[in-house]
Design an enzyme around this catalytic site. Structure first.
Site, PDB file in Angstrom:
ATOM      1  N   ASP A 190      -2.819   2.523  -5.604  1.00 23.92           N
ATOM      2  CA  ASP A 190      -4.029   2.000  -4.733  1.00 23.92           C
ATOM      3  C   ASP A 190      -3.582   2.230  -3.414  1.00 23.92           C
ATOM      4  OD1 ASP A 190      -6.182   2.267  -6.528  1.00 23.92           O
ATOM      5  OD2 ASP A 190      -6.104   0.094  -6.609  1.00 23.92           O
TER       6      ASP A 190
ATOM      7  N   ASP B 139     -11.794   4.562 -13.785  1.00 25.94           N
ATOM      8  CA  ASP B 139     -10.856   3.464 -13.483  1.00 25.94           C
ATOM      9  C   ASP B 139     -10.842   2.500 -14.595  1.00 25.94           C
ATOM     10  OD1 ASP B 139      -9.329   2.038 -11.685  1.00 25.94           O
ATOM     11  OD2 ASP B 139     -10.568   1.858  -9.917  1.00 25.94           O
TER      12      ASP B 139
END
Length: 702
Positions: free
Chosen positions: A509, A445
């Site tokens: 997301d 990430d």
């Protein structure tokens, strides 16, 4: 110098592509389109005129248009030496040819600069790759401000562009732009590929569609700052350029030093966006991905189930339930490492938190493996929190501007991976995590834009991307069994540059299935479904607050690399059975979903969207149609891509609940049509309520 033809041919079988270059004192694109016969010498006389007020040079711009030739558009090369050299006159100095390859070398008339553009036309996919090099041959430094990886002039009948924009949780949004005189520019300065300006553009005639109109698609394979521009010249020519966006002083070439651009990719498709997708998907599978992928495991991701609350009993319960519904890879997300109880602490300290995991991660990993699943782990190794052992020991290891430290709401700084000692430390920490061998997967990430990114007061965005690539390649070489997912607050770092070093992309997301329809639709123009993480989230989406039924969430997730990301401990046996049915449906058709030919359904005007995937031999297909708003008008569903002469049986496959299947009466037992009938007339679906999706299976019977 007499002009000669350099001819490249390649592409999909029976639907190839030709690229013809005219090479004399300069090099220019003469033709790019459907494959033509080998004898193309007649093209040399084309496009060689200028309007009456033009300069005495060929009308079509060269491959390296520069200010020294009096080019009025954006030069493909821009920079300067301290004592001049800002307007070079580049002439061809050499040509190297091979099967599908042409390397055109230029040098400036005063000998201070040399460039080389390498064009490769892939024989299997028809995708053209362009890389440009610039070498400083002067005795003084050369400050490079812009170098186009690709610069191609295209005919003026291309008067519409499809660009990509968006924000966090709204990535890959498509927008049509009418082209006229002037310049269309899309830029990114966020240090990663960005949520709001994916580095791609598609050009075509006005109104080009899913299966009509000759379209030209372009993408820059670079995970940092970029520029995409389309110049509209007065004669109607469109000049497309893509390249890395450089900050002032970011690249200064010493005498003899060479800059090499990131690769730019271009594809021509005579049959609209479906044809473009067929080529981009084939190219990613054959040329971009770092390895040939096997069946993509169904994921469970722990983030929206437990967040930072890593309780052993809760995790073991999730492991058991994930295995029960058919999950094949269990990924432990954020919150597992030293001092990590929230966003503001712990980054940089990559070892298991002693309070949460007193015996390390192995016991949990072994529990996962005992259920027949792989074990994966979340990391964010490029960043460090001020509240961490690493930062306290090495506060100088970050990229920042002196006097301008502002780590933003998540309290994190970007590590200076360009410093060897920093890169070595990060590698050693990750290497130690992976060495025991029980981690099969990393979710990598990057939860903040790279700003400011300076080292020693100078811009360091490019330096960071190159260091990241090197770190990923070192890890892959040391741990070849480990797969990596690229995530950056969702889809903030999704491009073919990072995909050459990873196997999966997290596009957003947001697990809101309503929004995911558009996100995944735009994403799919350049990425095949097997690399697209697509999860079944909680009933009420965390980031949007919208509620969606389980069947809608599952139907949308079905067409990617499917996963589950919510707390399934509270599900009833009936809900677990329904989720299990959808996962089983995905597995039954995984080879089709991840290896077929993509199609987009024409549903404009009815506030619905749809897509499908057709087997290479046309024997089978899966389609999704989703109603996105309340509408009394039925959906007129035409199903493209099937063999028009074959007969197909249309069913709602097992795994789709009966309540959804009722939208198409008699679909459980099957409806029979020819491929021609399905493409020309199709089906009428009385889907009226919003956020309902129907999945249809087409199987050839004769």
């Amino acid at each position: 110098m007499a002009e000669r033809i350099v001819h490249l041919t390649g592409g999909l079988t029976g639907n190839g592509t030709s690229v013809a270059l005219g090479v004399g004192a300069t090099a220019r694109l003469l033709y790019w389109g459907p494959a033509l016969p080998d004898d193309m010498n007649a093209l040399s006389g084309l496009a060689a005129t200028q309007p009456g007020t033009g300069l005495d040079s060929p009308g079509m711009p060269p491959l390296m248009p520069v200010a020294g030739w009096g080019y009025w558009g954006q030069p493909a090369l821009s920079g300067r030496h301290a004592h001049g050299g800002w307007a070079p006159r580049l002439v061809v100095s050499g040509v190297q040819e091979g099967p599908g390859i042409a390397r055109i070398a230029h040098e400036s008339e005063d000998g201070t600069l040399a460039t080389a553009t390498a064009l490769t036309l892939d024989a299997g996919t028809g995708v053209l790759t362009s890389v440009t090099e610039v070498t400083n041959r002067a005795a003084e430094p050369y400050r490079l401000d812009w170098c186009a990886s690709l610069c191609l002039p295209l005919p003026g009948f291309l008067d519409e562009a499809l660009v990509f924009e968006g924000t966090y949780v709204q990535e890959f949004q498509e927008r049509r732009v009418a082209l006229g005189a002037g310049t269309l520019v899309r830029e990114n300065r966020r240090g990663r590929t960005s949520h709001d300006s994916f580095p791609a553009v598609i050009l075509g005639p006005g109104g080009f569609g899913n299966r009509h109109g000759g379209v030209y698609g372009f993408h820059l394979g670079w995970s940092g700052n970029h520029r995409v521009l389309v110049d509209g010249l007065p004669d109607g020519t469109r000049v497309v350029q893509l390249g890395e966006l450089l900050h002032p002083g970011e690249v200064v070439l010493a005498p003899g030093e060479t800059y090499r651009s990131p690769p730019a990719y271009a594809v021509f498709a005579p049959d609209g966006l479906d044809g473009l997708m067929a080529r981009t998907h084939a190219h990613v599978r054959a040329r971009i991905l770092p390895r040939r992928l096997g069946p993509r495991p169904v994921h469970f991701n722990s983030w929206e189930a437990v967040y930072f609350n890593h309780d052993r009993a809760a995790l073991l319960d999730l492991v058991e339930r994930a295995a029960r519904v058919g999950v094949e890879r269990f990924v432990l997300d954020d919150g597992w490492f030293h001092g990590r109880n929230g966003h503001t602490a712990g980054l940089g300290d990559w070892w298991p938190d002693e309070g949460k995991y007193p015996d390390g991660l192995r016991p949990l990993a072994e529990a996962v493996q005992a259920k027949g699943m792989q074990f994966g782990l979340w990391v964010e190794p490029e960043y460090v929190n001020p509240d961490s052992d690493l930062f306290r020991a090495h506060p100088d290891w970050i990229l920042d501007l002196p006097g301008a430290r502002d780590p933003a709401p998540k309290r994190q700084y970007l590590l200076d991976l360009g410093r060897p000692e920093v890169a070595e430390h990060v590698f050693a920490r990750l290497d130690a995590l992976l060495a025991p061998g029980y981690i099969a997967y990393l979710k990598w990430d990057m939860n903040r834009d790279a700003a400011p990114a300076a080292s020693g007061g100078e811009p360091a965005w490019r330096r960071h991307v190159l260091a990241l690539y090197d770190l990923l390649e070192r890890l892959r070489a040391s741990h070849p069994h480990v797969e990596i997912e690229t995530c950056a607050s969702g889809g903030g770092r999704a491009d073919w540059g990072i995909l050459a070093r990873t196997e999966r992309v997290w596009p957003s997301d947001s697990n809101d299935a309503h929004d995911r329809v558009a996100i995944q639709r735009g994403f799919s123009l350049f990425f095949p479904p097997e690399v697209m993480g697509s999860h079944v989230g909680r009933e009420r989406c965390t980031v949007t607050g919208r509620r969606n039924d389980l069947s809608f969430r599952c139907a949308v997730a079905l067409f990617g690399a499917m996963g589950v990301e919510w707390d399934i401990r509270a599900l009833s046996d009936e809900e677990l059975a329904e989720l299990s049915g959808w996962i089983a449906l995905h597995k039954r058709h995984r080879a089709l979903l991840h290896g077929g030919r993509p199609v987009r359904l024409d549903l404009d005007g009815v506030e619905a969207a749809g897509h499908g995937v057709v087997a290479p031999d046309g024997g089978q297909a899966l389609f999704l149609v989703a109603r996105l708003a309340t509408k009394v008008q039925p959906i007129h569903l035409r199903l493209p891509g099937l063999d028009p002469r074959s007969v197909y049986r249309i069913t709602v496959p097992d795994g789709v609940p009966d309540g959804i299947a009722a939208a198409l009466p008699r679909a459980r037992e099957g409806l029979t049509f020819t491929g021609a009938q399905l493409a020309a007339y199709g089906l009428r679906l009385p889907l009226m309520l919003p956020d309902i999706a129907l999945v249809l299976l087409a199987e050839r019977t004769q």
